[in-house]
Design a protein around this motif. Sequence first.
Motif, PDB file in Angstrom:
ATOM      1  N   ASN A   1      -0.894  -9.096 -41.115  1.00 51.72           N
ATOM      2  CA  ASN A   1       0.284 -10.149 -40.206  1.00 51.72           C
ATOM      3  C   ASN A   1      -0.568 -10.789 -39.010  1.00 51.72           C
ATOM      4  N   LEU A   2      -1.693 -10.309 -38.546  1.00 51.42           N
ATOM      5  CA  LEU A   2      -2.408 -11.058 -37.647  1.00 51.42           C
ATOM      6  C   LEU A   2      -3.794 -11.366 -37.969  1.00 51.42           C
ATOM      7  N   ARG A   3      -4.841 -10.477 -37.654  1.00 51.36           N
ATOM      8  CA  ARG A   3      -6.122 -10.852 -38.094  1.00 51.36           C
ATOM      9  C   ARG A   3      -6.854  -9.814 -37.767  1.00 51.36           C
ATOM     10  N   LYS A   4      -8.213  -9.627 -38.732  1.00 51.37           N
ATOM     11  CA  LYS A   4      -8.847  -8.311 -38.808  1.00 51.37           C
ATOM     12  C   LYS A   4      -9.380  -8.004 -37.100  1.00 51.37           C
ATOM     13  N   ASP A   5      -9.840  -9.140 -36.764  1.00 53.10           N
ATOM     14  CA  ASP A   5     -10.495  -8.678 -35.066  1.00 53.10           C
ATOM     15  C   ASP A   5      -9.357  -8.323 -34.244  1.00 53.10           C
ATOM     16  N   VAL A   6      -8.060  -8.833 -34.523  1.00 51.74           N
ATOM     17  CA  VAL A   6      -6.862  -8.265 -33.622  1.00 51.74           C
ATOM     18  C   VAL A   6      -6.527  -6.886 -34.154  1.00 51.74           C
ATOM     19  N   ALA A   7      -6.713  -6.597 -35.344  1.00 50.12           N
ATOM     20  CA  ALA A   7      -6.544  -5.220 -35.928  1.00 50.12           C
ATOM     21  C   ALA A   7      -7.618  -4.310 -35.135  1.00 50.12           C
ATOM     22  N   GLU A   8      -8.634  -4.680 -34.888  1.00 48.36           N
ATOM     23  CA  GLU A   8      -9.636  -3.739 -34.087  1.00 48.36           C
ATOM     24  C   GLU A   8      -8.883  -3.693 -32.677  1.00 48.36           C
ATOM     25  N   GLN A   9      -8.661  -4.626 -32.144  1.00 49.65           N
ATOM     26  CA  GLN A   9      -7.939  -4.584 -30.653  1.00 49.65           C
ATOM     27  C   GLN A   9      -6.715  -3.576 -30.659  1.00 49.65           C
ATOM     28  N   VAL A  10      -5.906  -3.867 -31.703  1.00 52.96           N
ATOM     29  CA  VAL A  10      -4.915  -2.941 -31.743  1.00 52.96           C
ATOM     30  C   VAL A  10      -4.938  -1.530 -31.822  1.00 52.96           C
ATOM     31  N   VAL A  11      -6.289  -1.150 -32.661  1.00 50.67           N
ATOM     32  CA  VAL A  11      -6.585   0.000 -33.062  1.00 50.67           C
ATOM     33  C   VAL A  11      -7.084   0.759 -31.630  1.00 50.67           C
ATOM     34  N   ARG A  12      -7.790   0.002 -30.814  1.00 50.79           N
ATOM     35  CA  ARG A  12      -8.321   0.300 -29.469  1.00 50.79           C
ATOM     36  C   ARG A  12      -7.338   0.780 -28.588  1.00 50.79           C
ATOM     37  N   ALA A  13      -6.028  -0.121 -28.745  1.00 47.31           N
ATOM     38  CA  ALA A  13      -4.763   0.250 -27.827  1.00 47.31           C
ATOM     39  C   ALA A  13      -4.020   1.285 -28.057  1.00 47.31           C
ATOM     40  N   VAL A  14      -4.126   1.709 -29.500  1.00 47.01           N
ATOM     41  CA  VAL A  14      -3.465   3.069 -29.992  1.00 47.01           C
ATOM     42  C   VAL A  14      -4.400   4.307 -29.513  1.00 47.01           C
ATOM     43  N   ARG A  15      -5.637   4.142 -29.829  1.00 46.47           N
ATOM     44  CA  ARG A  15      -6.377   5.130 -29.520  1.00 46.47           C
ATOM     45  C   ARG A  15      -6.505   5.576 -27.838  1.00 46.47           C
ATOM     46  N   LYS A  16      -6.506   4.520 -27.271  1.00 42.98           N
ATOM     47  CA  LYS A  16      -6.555   4.724 -25.677  1.00 42.98           C
ATOM     48  C   LYS A  16      -5.042   5.175 -25.222  1.00 42.98           C
ATOM     49  N   SER A  17      -3.893   4.738 -25.587  1.00 48.06           N
ATOM     50  CA  SER A  17      -2.805   5.207 -25.059  1.00 48.06           C
ATOM     51  C   SER A  17      -2.286   6.611 -25.722  1.00 48.06           C
ATOM     52  N   ALA A  18      -2.602   6.794 -26.864  1.00 48.37           N
ATOM     53  CA  ALA A  18      -2.379   8.058 -27.680  1.00 48.37           C
ATOM     54  C   ALA A  18      -3.370   8.965 -27.710  1.00 48.37           C
TER      55      ALA A  18
ATOM     56  N   ARG B   1     -10.203  16.845 -38.519  1.00 56.15           N
ATOM     57  CA  ARG B   1      -9.598  15.881 -38.104  1.00 56.15           C
ATOM     58  C   ARG B   1      -9.484  15.719 -36.761  1.00 56.15           C
ATOM     59  N   LEU B   2      -9.629  16.903 -36.158  1.00 54.40           N
ATOM     60  CA  LEU B   2      -9.699  16.868 -34.679  1.00 54.40           C
ATOM     61  C   LEU B   2     -11.080  16.026 -34.085  1.00 54.40           C
ATOM     62  N   CYS B   3     -12.076  16.547 -34.851  1.00 50.44           N
ATOM     63  CA  CYS B   3     -13.410  15.992 -34.638  1.00 50.44           C
ATOM     64  C   CYS B   3     -13.352  14.476 -34.687  1.00 50.44           C
ATOM     65  N   THR B   4     -12.826  13.848 -35.711  1.00 55.68           N
ATOM     66  CA  THR B   4     -12.529  12.562 -36.214  1.00 55.68           C
ATOM     67  C   THR B   4     -11.710  11.970 -34.816  1.00 55.68           C
ATOM     68  N   PHE B   5     -10.726  12.551 -34.370  1.00 54.23           N
ATOM     69  CA  PHE B   5     -10.009  12.015 -33.574  1.00 54.23           C
ATOM     70  C   PHE B   5     -10.697  11.982 -32.238  1.00 54.23           C
ATOM     71  N   SER B   6     -11.356  13.097 -31.996  1.00 55.24           N
ATOM     72  CA  SER B   6     -11.974  12.803 -30.757  1.00 55.24           C
ATOM     73  C   SER B   6     -13.091  11.894 -30.633  1.00 55.24           C
ATOM     74  N   ILE B   7     -14.046  11.550 -31.909  1.00 49.66           N
ATOM     75  CA  ILE B   7     -14.682  10.496 -31.752  1.00 49.66           C
ATOM     76  C   ILE B   7     -14.131   9.371 -31.626  1.00 49.66           C
ATOM     77  N   ASP B   8     -12.964   8.907 -32.535  1.00 46.54           N
ATOM     78  CA  ASP B   8     -12.231   7.660 -32.347  1.00 46.54           C
ATOM     79  C   ASP B   8     -11.738   7.454 -31.013  1.00 46.54           C
ATOM     80  N   VAL B   9     -11.292   8.531 -30.395  1.00 45.20           N
ATOM     81  CA  VAL B   9     -10.903   8.058 -28.820  1.00 45.20           C
ATOM     82  C   VAL B   9     -11.703   8.094 -27.707  1.00 45.20           C
ATOM     83  N   ASN B  10     -13.002   8.209 -28.005  1.00 48.26           N
ATOM     84  CA  ASN B  10     -13.990   8.287 -27.307  1.00 48.26           C
ATOM     85  C   ASN B  10     -13.928   9.440 -26.184  1.00 48.26           C
ATOM     86  N   SER B  11     -13.716  10.717 -26.834  1.00 44.81           N
ATOM     87  CA  SER B  11     -13.709  11.915 -25.919  1.00 44.81           C
ATOM     88  C   SER B  11     -14.255  13.123 -26.764  1.00 44.81           C
TER      89      SER B  11
END
Length: 808
Positions: free
Chosen positions: A288-305, A332-342
């Motif tokens: 619905n938006l754009r691929k580069d926006v999708a990356e920003q959205v993903v970063r926002a979700v990973r940061k907040s949650a 899954r926890l390892c993937t999560f920690s890498i994705d959320v920069n933790s």
Amino acid sequence: MSSLIVLPSRTNAFSAYQPSKNAHTDFISAVDLGRGGSSKEGVNTIQINVPVRTNQTPTNELLQSLLQAIPNLLSGKPTIQSFHTLSHTCHQLVLQPHTLGPTIYGRIKEELEKSANGLVREWRGSIMSRQEGWLIRFVEGWKLWEKRINLLSAIFVYLDRVYSNSLNGIASIKELSITIFRNSIWNNEIIAEKTRSEFLAWSKNERELERVLDDQRPTIVEITNLSKLLDTFNESIVKPYIELTAEHYSSNAEVHMEEVENNIMKPCKYVEWVLSKVIEEKERAEINLRKDVAEQVVRAVRKSAGEDVAKRVIRRAVDECMDSQNVESLSRLCTFSIDVNSFGVLVQAVEDHLEDRLKTLISDHANDSKMIDATLKIKRFTDKAISSLFSSSEDLSLDKSEDVEDKVFAKDISEQKRLRRNRQFELEEASRVGFKKGLGSRQNAPAEWIAKHLDLAMRRGPSLSDSEFNAHLDEIIALIGFTKDKDVFKAFYSSQLAKRLLLGRSASDDMERNMIAKLQKEMGEEFTSGDIMMKDLTLSETLVRSYQITQSKEPETYKDAGNFTANVLTESAWPAYPLLKDGWNFTLPPNLQSSVDLFTSWYTTQHKNRQLSWRFQLSTVTLSSRVGKDKYEIGVSLFQAVVLLLFNEEDTLDFKSIQSRTGIETQELVRTLQSLALGRKGTRVLLKKPPGKEVNPTDVFAWNKGFTSERIKFKINGIQQDMSAEESRKTNEQVHIDRVSVLEATIVRIMKGKKKLSLQLLIDNVVSDVVKRFPPDVKEIKKRVESLIEREFLMRDEEERGVLHYLA
């Protein structure tokens, strides 16, 4: 010749003519006919010569007719002139000598603004009246506006070519219309707020309903495309969308984290929720938006949650995964920690989990017997899990015939592999540190029980394959490396190795040699005593064979020697087996004593400068017994044999009589009688009165004349053959004494080399020297220094009391 038909120069004959929708085609056809062609074959063409008008339409009239057509085109009404005529007129007026482009452009701009203002009034009215379906109505309005602008742009194409173009720095009609639509309509406060709120409401509804709203998405895509065209995409769509996304997941994350902390929601379930929402939001934004926006959205979700709550959830999730030994959840926890920069939080959580879990395990003395089995189980899972976390990643490879872009891609893949290796190393190091801290939380006990576990393994031998058994030995060695009290392990290992070798309890001598080699490789040359033990036994076997040969050659001399063998050992290489004193008055029966005396005399003839010192603690005897008509061969310890031989003379003996005749120390005699009278079924060759599990000084023992056993040959295991609590205590006491000696020897050696050294530097040198063997206590080092000063090995400097001198 005069004309056949005279036509007037002016006429109203065609005043009722309406331009055809196919005016352009009609015009082309008329031109072809004028050139002498015909629309149909076989039709005669009559040519009429009409004199050319000498007076042309005034420029002002042409301009007015052109300008009057603009509002009709924008409102969708028919124009008086055909589109071809209007286009021709525009072409005529923008060129020399008229050059009326600015005038025409100005009127178009004015009419575009009027049209846009009209739409604003109409749409604001619908918004104020709260009509539903705003986004659909807005999109349809834009499409109609765009369609009319395209027509206007096509008719006034010559205006864009001559006047409003990039060379002149003037916006084209389409560009002008976009600017006006953006300024007048899109940026209108009420319209903008309504559009934004409806757009965000769609995303909110999809998140709350957790499903795709297929009927709304086409309109959402149109709104997104329009905002991109109007160059307001980032400000009007992306920014509020990301802000709403961050706010949504921040609030939802807090709700879920409270559930996690209150044990309503499992931590791993939260991790799964975040990972699934990341995928969901990425797909929604890409479509619905754009691929580069999708990356920003993903970063926002990973940061907040994710990142904002990482410290609160990762440790709990690690505990859950490790306790349940769920590799999939840990992945899954390892993937999560890498994705959320933790990832660093995960590494620390693994270390802390292992430390706390091992502390809890080994702090409870009730767990001592199962301490090492539980620790090894934890280590096996940890090693397997860490290995699987990174081995499952796909390795990408490239062919040699690749262009520059492929080489750049290959560089990225190489960097990813490097990061993956680094992360694996970090987790492995965290595992090692966690085990070290956990096992180091209790002094001496882990090292002691590792030695006992190894003793049990070496007795049992491989239950499956040799490779699996060797892997198990490697695991034990790894645990030894995690302990600080390596000298404690060495003391218990040496004692138990000696018992296995002397009592023939080892499953395989080759396995013993293999283990000794492993320990020397990992722990150093301190474990060379094992080699000496093995060599001593080999030499002892050779010595016994020589003695037996002598017996066969001189049967008369050695007729009372019996079937006697002895292990002749180097005292310094074996554990210190004390002489039987302090409560002992042990005497051998005459037939056993004669065997010892004959071997001693023979050994003296073989080695004149050596002296034998007998240790009976680990001696064994095989007795032949007759009970009724049944014969048995019973393997017993020397102390058990001495007690049983008494019953050749007496049927019944009390405790005090047995002790006075044998001279066995009280506690040892209690254990011996317990093994003979209260052992497992089929080995109780003595009867005790009164019955009971304890042996008291008033108890009476008798030969069990009704004894039967399914086996002709069997052993009666003596309690003293297993390491008792008393032996464990004595071993630990000896370790403490040895540590004092090691500290003093280290201090003297360092001071002898330095001659003069400050107390603090001496302590530092001693710590670094002995830390590989055991954790040194600074207070104990200071005590040893004071002791050495008193014994005049060291002295304090007269001027600087913190400086020490070595006294030769």
